[in-house]
Scaffold this active site. Sequence first.
Site, PDB file in Angstrom:
ATOM      1  N   HIS A  39     -11.934  -5.420  -7.382  1.00  0.00           N
ATOM      2  CA  HIS A  39     -10.728  -5.352  -6.542  1.00  0.00           C
ATOM      3  C   HIS A  39     -10.975  -6.027  -5.179  1.00  0.00           C
ATOM      4  O   HIS A  39     -10.876  -5.385  -4.119  1.00  0.00           O
ATOM      5  CB  HIS A  39     -10.385  -3.875  -6.354  1.00  0.00           C
ATOM      6  CG  HIS A  39      -8.965  -3.617  -5.957  1.00  0.00           C
ATOM      7  ND1 HIS A  39      -8.397  -4.138  -4.821  1.00  0.00           N
ATOM      8  CD2 HIS A  39      -7.999  -2.885  -6.556  1.00  0.00           C
ATOM      9  CE1 HIS A  39      -7.137  -3.719  -4.737  1.00  0.00           C
ATOM     10  NE2 HIS A  39      -6.879  -2.968  -5.781  1.00  0.00           N
ATOM     11  N   GLU A  57      -8.048 -10.185  -7.802  1.00  0.00           N
ATOM     12  CA  GLU A  57      -8.926  -9.230  -8.478  1.00  0.00           C
ATOM     13  C   GLU A  57      -9.171  -9.650  -9.920  1.00  0.00           C
ATOM     14  O   GLU A  57      -8.277  -9.554 -10.756  1.00  0.00           O
ATOM     15  CB  GLU A  57      -8.266  -7.843  -8.444  1.00  0.00           C
ATOM     16  CG  GLU A  57      -7.610  -7.495  -7.112  1.00  0.00           C
ATOM     17  CD  GLU A  57      -6.588  -6.355  -7.201  1.00  0.00           C
ATOM     18  OE1 GLU A  57      -6.576  -5.617  -8.213  1.00  0.00           O
ATOM     19  OE2 GLU A  57      -5.801  -6.212  -6.269  1.00  0.00           O
TER      20      GLU A  57
HETATM   21  C1  BG6 Z   1      -3.960  -3.008  -7.360  1.00  0.00           C
HETATM   22  C2  BG6 Z   1      -2.817  -2.519  -8.213  1.00  0.00           C
HETATM   23  O1  BG6 Z   1      -4.981  -3.477  -8.181  1.00  0.00           O
HETATM   24  O2  BG6 Z   1      -4.453  -1.931  -6.572  1.00  0.00           O
HETATM   25  C3  BG6 Z   1      -1.755  -1.942  -7.300  1.00  0.00           C
HETATM   26  O3  BG6 Z   1      -2.291  -3.572  -9.002  1.00  0.00           O
HETATM   27  C4  BG6 Z   1      -2.330  -0.850  -6.421  1.00  0.00           C
HETATM   28  O4  BG6 Z   1      -0.681  -1.447  -8.088  1.00  0.00           O
HETATM   29  C5  BG6 Z   1      -3.521  -1.411  -5.660  1.00  0.00           C
HETATM   30  O5  BG6 Z   1      -1.343  -0.410  -5.520  1.00  0.00           O
HETATM   31  C6  BG6 Z   1      -4.218  -0.407  -4.738  1.00  0.00           C
HETATM   32  O6  BG6 Z   1      -4.606   0.732  -5.427  1.00  0.00           O
HETATM   33  P1  BG6 Z   1      -5.256   1.944  -4.681  1.00  0.00           P
HETATM   34  O7  BG6 Z   1      -5.500   3.008  -5.707  1.00  0.00           O
HETATM   35  O8  BG6 Z   1      -6.544   1.450  -4.066  1.00  0.00           O
HETATM   36  O9  BG6 Z   1      -4.293   2.364  -3.603  1.00  0.00           O
END
Ligand code: BG6
Length: 296
Positions: free
Chosen positions: A165, A270
Amino acid sequence: ISGSGASSKVTATLPSGESVEVLLYGATVTSWKSDGGKAENLWVSEKAALDGSKAVRGGIPVVFPVFGPPPKDGHPTSSLPQHGFGRTSRWEFLGKSTSEDALDSSSVKLDFGLYTSGLTEDARKAWPFDFGLVYSVTLSKDSLQTVINVRNEGESSFEFQFLLHTYFKIQDISKVSINGLLGVEYIDKVLNASTHQQSDASLTITGEVDRVYASIPQDTTTILESGTPRFDVVRDNLSDTVVWNPWIEKAKAMGDFSPDDGYKNMICVEVGAVKGWQKLEKGEVFEGGQTIKSLL
Ligand code: BG6
């Protein structure tokens, strides 16, 4: 290793000044500096928790074994939290290896491990499989490589998803474009998870974006600023890529996202295996990752 408990981190620096910092919590890369150590390439929220109380809002969280909210239909990942336990487990530092052939080609590799035995009881109950993960972070002069190795150590097969991510730091979202996705089908989570096809060679960001590009034939996604390539993101045995920017309202609504207008300085690109599931039988191994190049 420096720091203690949940704040422990491992740092490595090349003779030429480039550096990387990895928190044991989530094996989250929280800093990657290139250009002799002058340019930070990753965005980390000013309010990111770095004490192990919550997944880090920024850097490179490791998403495993499920991407996004788990399916509600009784899939074995159904009781896990969003994005799984990889980013919220404490990993072991397995060691560092360096190669120093010449100043310009030296590199340092940091290895991290997470095994069933290292999970919290809750996570072990929610996902009762025997696995071993080795995550390798390799710093070179102009690039950072992050690769996961997943092994099924148990008797029964399991299915997983995986994603890196990465929050890239950029100067101005209005000048950013993303190339390398032309013709690819994506699910647009902002538009009720409808399916579309990327018809422009360049994707620009003018509002909230949350798209899952799947089965990408191209190896490389490029992030440009003002038309100049800034980062190449090269997929290795991973064929999907999520592009995410929360934009104004969603950024404000996240308690750990700061400053409020920080969405202008980040873009998540990501890489992962998030369409369907990767299945591993007893003893089988999966390996996949990315090489990100700073093109300054
Ligand atoms: C992304 C998703 O990978 O991560 C999104 O596609 C999500 O939908 C984002 O909002 C952040 O996720 P988190 O759990 O870290 O708030």
